[in-house]
Motif scaffolding. Structure first.
Motif, PDB file in Angstrom:
ATOM      1  N   VAL A 272       0.588  -1.373   0.294  1.00 34.33           N
ATOM      2  CA  VAL A 272       0.204   0.202  -0.281  1.00 34.33           C
ATOM      3  C   VAL A 272       0.836   1.523   0.148  1.00 34.33           C
ATOM      4  N   THR A 273       0.776   1.833  -0.863  1.00 30.02           N
ATOM      5  CA  THR A 273       1.533   3.453  -0.679  1.00 30.02           C
ATOM      6  C   THR A 273       0.854   4.612  -1.016  1.00 30.02           C
ATOM      7  N   LEU A 274      -0.137   4.618  -0.141  1.00 30.51           N
ATOM      8  CA  LEU A 274      -1.818   5.482  -0.699  1.00 30.51           C
ATOM      9  C   LEU A 274      -0.818   6.754  -0.219  1.00 30.51           C
ATOM     10  N   PRO A 275      -0.805   7.898  -0.425  1.00 34.38           N
ATOM     11  CA  PRO A 275      -0.174   8.893  -0.068  1.00 34.38           C
ATOM     12  C   PRO A 275      -1.405   9.543   1.696  1.00 34.38           C
ATOM     13  N   LEU A 276      -0.384  10.255   2.789  1.00 34.88           N
ATOM     14  CA  LEU A 276      -1.138   9.765   3.839  1.00 34.88           C
ATOM     15  C   LEU A 276      -2.761  10.408   4.187  1.00 34.88           C
ATOM     16  N   GLY A 277      -2.856  11.068   2.705  1.00 31.86           N
ATOM     17  CA  GLY A 277      -3.819  12.208   3.326  1.00 31.86           C
ATOM     18  C   GLY A 277      -5.107  11.338   2.556  1.00 31.86           C
ATOM     19  N   VAL A 278      -4.589  10.612   1.782  1.00 27.89           N
ATOM     20  CA  VAL A 278      -5.522   9.852   1.080  1.00 27.89           C
ATOM     21  C   VAL A 278      -6.396   8.431   2.475  1.00 27.89           C
ATOM     22  N   TRP A 395      -3.055  19.992  -5.274  1.00 30.15           N
ATOM     23  CA  TRP A 395      -2.803  19.227  -4.936  1.00 30.15           C
ATOM     24  C   TRP A 395      -4.028  18.764  -3.686  1.00 30.15           C
ATOM     25  N   THR A 396      -4.006  19.865  -2.829  1.00 31.09           N
ATOM     26  CA  THR A 396      -4.750  19.349  -1.447  1.00 31.09           C
ATOM     27  C   THR A 396      -6.408  18.905  -2.059  1.00 31.09           C
ATOM     28  N   ASP A 397      -6.757  19.286  -2.907  1.00 32.94           N
ATOM     29  CA  ASP A 397      -8.659  18.625  -3.605  1.00 32.94           C
ATOM     30  C   ASP A 397      -8.528  17.681  -4.486  1.00 32.94           C
ATOM     31  N   ASP A 398      -7.413  17.187  -4.753  1.00 32.44           N
ATOM     32  CA  ASP A 398      -6.669  15.698  -5.977  1.00 32.44           C
ATOM     33  C   ASP A 398      -7.804  14.225  -4.887  1.00 32.44           C
ATOM     34  N   PRO A 399      -8.607  13.726  -5.461  1.00 31.34           N
ATOM     35  CA  PRO A 399      -9.106  12.404  -4.221  1.00 31.34           C
ATOM     36  C   PRO A 399      -8.195  11.547  -4.156  1.00 31.34           C
ATOM     37  N   PHE A 400      -6.596  11.718  -5.100  1.00 29.88           N
ATOM     38  CA  PHE A 400      -5.434  10.694  -4.911  1.00 29.88           C
ATOM     39  C   PHE A 400      -4.404  11.458  -4.510  1.00 29.88           C
ATOM     40  N   ALA A 401      -4.738  12.553  -3.937  1.00 30.33           N
ATOM     41  CA  ALA A 401      -3.144  13.182  -3.279  1.00 30.33           C
ATOM     42  C   ALA A 401      -3.690  13.357  -1.779  1.00 30.33           C
ATOM     43  N   ARG A 402      -4.855  14.236  -1.383  1.00 35.21           N
ATOM     44  CA  ARG A 402      -5.285  15.051  -0.342  1.00 35.21           C
ATOM     45  C   ARG A 402      -4.309  15.634   0.210  1.00 35.21           C
ATOM     46  N   GLY A 403      -3.638  16.431  -0.425  1.00 34.45           N
ATOM     47  CA  GLY A 403      -2.358  16.935  -0.369  1.00 34.45           C
ATOM     48  C   GLY A 403      -0.716  16.388  -0.842  1.00 34.45           C
ATOM     49  N   ALA A 404      -0.062  17.820   0.179  1.00 34.52           N
ATOM     50  CA  ALA A 404       1.504  17.555  -1.181  1.00 34.52           C
ATOM     51  C   ALA A 404       2.279  16.524  -0.506  1.00 34.52           C
ATOM     52  N   PHE A 405       2.734  17.124   1.062  1.00 34.48           N
ATOM     53  CA  PHE A 405       3.347  15.355   0.782  1.00 34.48           C
ATOM     54  C   PHE A 405       3.193  15.603   3.135  1.00 34.48           C
ATOM     55  N   SER A 406       3.720  14.398   3.303  1.00 33.78           N
ATOM     56  CA  SER A 406       3.324  14.577   5.352  1.00 33.78           C
ATOM     57  C   SER A 406       4.242  15.561   5.835  1.00 33.78           C
ATOM     58  N   TYR A 407       4.208  16.264   6.602  1.00 40.03           N
ATOM     59  CA  TYR A 407       4.631  16.586   8.416  1.00 40.03           C
ATOM     60  C   TYR A 407       4.325  16.195   9.245  1.00 40.03           C
ATOM     61  N   SER A 408       5.566  16.558  10.132  1.00 44.57           N
ATOM     62  CA  SER A 408       5.513  16.087  11.764  1.00 44.57           C
ATOM     63  C   SER A 408       4.520  16.634  12.433  1.00 44.57           C
ATOM     64  N   ALA A 409       3.356  17.022  12.539  1.00 46.92           N
ATOM     65  CA  ALA A 409       1.954  17.137  13.479  1.00 46.92           C
ATOM     66  C   ALA A 409       2.575  17.594  15.144  1.00 46.92           C
ATOM     67  N   VAL A 410       2.057  18.339  15.224  1.00 48.65           N
ATOM     68  CA  VAL A 410       2.578  18.524  16.835  1.00 48.65           C
ATOM     69  C   VAL A 410       2.058  17.744  17.748  1.00 48.65           C
ATOM     70  N   GLU A 433       6.541   8.649   1.430  1.00 49.71           N
ATOM     71  CA  GLU A 433       6.943   9.280   1.893  1.00 49.71           C
ATOM     72  C   GLU A 433       6.861   9.555   3.210  1.00 49.71           C
ATOM     73  N   ALA A 434       6.036   9.357   3.858  1.00 48.30           N
ATOM     74  CA  ALA A 434       5.118   9.356   5.235  1.00 48.30           C
ATOM     75  C   ALA A 434       5.860   8.594   5.803  1.00 48.30           C
ATOM     76  N   THR A 435       6.414   6.874   5.467  1.00 49.44           N
ATOM     77  CA  THR A 435       6.714   6.098   5.810  1.00 49.44           C
ATOM     78  C   THR A 435       8.348   6.223   6.475  1.00 49.44           C
ATOM     79  N   GLU A 436       8.864   7.286   6.268  1.00 49.99           N
ATOM     80  CA  GLU A 436       9.431   7.019   6.397  1.00 49.99           C
ATOM     81  C   GLU A 436      10.452   8.543   7.742  1.00 49.99           C
ATOM     82  N   ILE A 437      11.218   8.115   8.093  1.00 47.37           N
ATOM     83  CA  ILE A 437      11.672   8.446   9.698  1.00 47.37           C
ATOM     84  C   ILE A 437      12.902  10.181   9.429  1.00 47.37           C
TER      85      ILE A 437
END
Length: 462
Positions: A272-278, A395-410, A433-437
Motif C-alpha cells: 500500500v503506497t497511498l498518500p497519508l492524505g488519502v 493537490w489538496t483537492d486531488d482525491p488521489f493525493a489529498r495534500g502535498a506531503f506528510s509533516y510531523s504535526a505537534v 514518503e510518510a513512512t520514512e523517518i
C-alpha cells in the motif's frame, strides 16, 4: 536559501532523434519459482520503485493506479511549446550519496540548480534591498536555525515550531527589524518545507530530517522521466480506484472501481503506497481494520498543503535573478519566486505557497489567484505584463493525493512513522514518503520506502 553559485545544467545524453522508442519488454507478468503475486496500490514513485524491484526479483506484480497516468505526486507537464515543468515533486534534495541521484545519473537525465548567487530580495513596498541587507538577513536566518537545532534537543512532542522560533529569537538576541525579517523568512521556509504553519509543526522535526550534501537540483525535462523508467514493461492498470483491501490466511483481495465496472483482484500480498492524505480521508476500507497503532499514526501525522503557480510570459522582465524574495506580502503569499529562463529555457516564473498562504489563496477562484499574484509581482516590477498562460496546482483537492506531503504535526513523532511502515501479518506492506523517518516529504524518501517494502516482501517469502 544559500547564496552559493548554482551549477550549470548537465549535458544532455548522447543519442536521441525523432524515432519512437521501442516498446519495453513485459516484465513482472509471471512469478518465478519460489515467488508469488504482489499487488501494489499506487503508481507513484514509492509504488513503482517497489514494483520495479519485485519484478526484478521474479515476483509477479500488478500495479493499481486510480489516475489515468503514472507518477502520482510526480507530474511533469508538457504544454507550453516544448517547455516541461513539474507540477508536483520537482526538487532532488542533495545530489551527493543520494540513492535517487544514483538512479538519475544511471539514466543520463539532465539536472540543474537555480543560481542562488543571483537571489534578489524586495521589501513590502517593492523596493529592492541592498545586497548587504539581504546577506545580513540570511546570516540572521542561519543563526536562528543553529539556535533552533540546539534548542530542539530538549523539545517535547507537544512543542511547536513556532515556540522553537520564538525561543531561538530570544537566544540569538535578535530584535526589531532584524528579528522581524528573520522570523518572516523562517516562517515562510517552514510553510514551504512542511506545507503547514509553524504552530502546527512539531519542533522535534528540526533535527529529524537527514539531508544529503550537495546541490538541490531540478529536472529541465521533468522528474516524470524517473517514474516512466520504473514503470517500463510493468502491468500497470490505470483508472483502477481501490475501494477496499481484505487479507487473511489465504492471501489478499483488492476491490477496485475499474473502467469496466467494479471487480476484485486476488494475490498473495499487497504493498500500500497511498498518500497519508488519502489514508486520513478513510476512502479505502481495510478488513480486518488496520491495527490501532497504525490508525493512531495516520490520525496524528499531518498532511501538508502546498500549491504551485506557474506563469509564462513573452519575455523576461525581472532581470538576471533566478530567485526572488518578497518580504511582507499579504498573508505571506508569493514570498518566493523561481525564474526559469535558464533552467527551463523559457520566461516562466513559479511560486510555491504552503500552510496559511495556501489556505488564503484556496478561498479564491483560479483567476483571482493569478490576479493576486500579478498584483504582488507589480509591487516589485511596476510594468510587468499580463502572463500569456498559467498553471495552478490543486493537490489538496486531488482525491488521489489529498495534500502535498506528510509533516510531523505537534503531538506526533518518529514512532508514528514506524507504526505506519510496519507490515500486517506478512500480507499488508506499506510504503510512501510518510513512512520514512529521516527522509519524509522527499522524493528520495519515497524511493527508499518502496525499495524497503519490496525487500520486506521478498524476505517474507524466504
Amino acid at each position: 536559501m544559500q547564496e552559493d553559485v548554482g551549477a550549470e545544467i548537465t549535458e544532455e545524453p548522447a543519442g536521441g532523434g525523432d524515432a519512437p522508442a521501442p516498446a519495453p519488454e513485459p516484465r513482472g507478468r509471471e512469478a518465478a519459482p519460489g515467488r508469488g503475486h504482489t499487488i501494489v496500490i499506487g503508481a507513484g514513485l514509492a509504488g513503482l520503485a517497489a514494483a520495479d524491484r519485485l519484478a526484478g526479483a521474479g515476483e509477479r506484480v500488478t500495479v493499481l493506479e486510480g489516475r489515468d497516468r503514472t507518477g502520482g505526486r510526480v507530474h511533469s507537464v508538457r504544454e507550453w511549446d516544448g517547455t516541461t515543468f513539474d507540477a508536483g515533486a520537482s526538487w532532488m534534495r542533495g545530489e551527493e550519496n543520494n540513492p535517487l541521484a544514483d538512479l538519475v545519473r544511471s539514466l543520463g537525465l539532465r539536472t540543474a540548480v537555480f543560481n542562488r548567487s543571483t537571489e534578489t530580495a524586495y521589501d513590502p513596498k517593492g523596493r529592492r534591498l541592498l545586497f548587504d541587507r539581504h546577506r545580513r538577513n540570511m546570516e540572521d536566518v542561519n543563526l536562528l536555525q543553529e539556535h533552533m537545532y540546539w534548542a530542539n534537543i530538549g523539545a517535547g512532542p507537544q512543542d511547536s515550531m513556532e515556540q522553537g522560533i520564538d525561543q531561538a529569537l530570544y537566544d540569538a538576541n535578535l530584535v526589531r527589524a532584524r528579528a522581524r525579517d528573520a522570523k518572516e523568512i523562517v516562517y515562510r521556509m517552514v510553510e514551504a518545507d512542511h506545507g503547514a504553519d509553524a504552530e502546527e509543526v512539531s519542533f522535534e522535526a528540526v533535527g529529524a530530517v537527514h539531508e544529503f550534501s550537495g546541490d538541490d537540483v531540478v529536472f529541465p525535462d521533468g522528474m516524470g522521466q524517473v517514474t516512466d523508467h520504473l514503470a517500463r514493461g510493468l502491468d500497470v492498470r490505470l483508472e483502477h480506484v481501490v475501494l477496499g483491501v481484505a487479507h487473511g490466511g489465504d492471501g489478499v483481495s483488492v476491490r477496485v472501481d475499474a473502467p469496466g465496472g467494479e471487480e476484485t483482484l486476488t494475490a498473495d500480498r499487497v504493498v500500500v503506497t497511498l498518500p497519508l492524505g488519502v489514508l486520513k480521508a478513510d476512502g479505502v476500507d481495510f478488513h480486518p481494520e488496520l491495527p490501532e497503532d497504525k490508525r493512531l499514526a495516520i490520525e496524528r501525522l499531518g498532511s501538508g498543503r502546498l500549491e504551485k503557480l506557474f506563469l509564462r510570459f513573452d519575455e523576461v522582465f525581472w532581470g538576471d535573478a533566478e530567485v526572488l524574495v518578497h518580504l511582507g506580502t499579504e498573508q505571506g503569499a508569493w514570498f518566493h519566486w523561481y525564474a526559469g529562463q535558464r533552467v527551463l529555457g523559457a520566461p516562466v516564473l513559479v511560486s510555491r505557497n504552503g500552510g496559511a498562504p495556501a489556505r488564503f489563496l484556496a478561498a479564491m477562484s483560479e483567476g483571482e489567484v493569478v490576479e493576486h499574484a500579478m498584483a504582488s509581482l507589480r509591487t516589485m516590477f511596476r510594468k510587468a505584463p499580463d502572463p500569456l498562460d498559467h498553471h495552478l496546482t490543486a493537490w489538496t483537492d486531488d482525491p488521489f493525493a489529498r495534500g502535498a506531503f506528510s509533516y510531523s504535526a505537534v503531538g506526533s513523532g518518529d514512532g508514528d512513522r514506524v507504526a505506519l511502515r510496519a507490515s500486517v501479518d506478512d500480507r499488508l506492506f506499506f510504503a510512501g514518503e510518510a513512512t520514512e523517518i529521516e527522509h519524509m516529504a522527499t522524493v528520495h524518501g519515497a524511493l527508499l520506502s518502496g525499495l524497503r517494502a519490496a525487500d520486506m516482501v521478498l524476505e517474507a517469502q524466504d
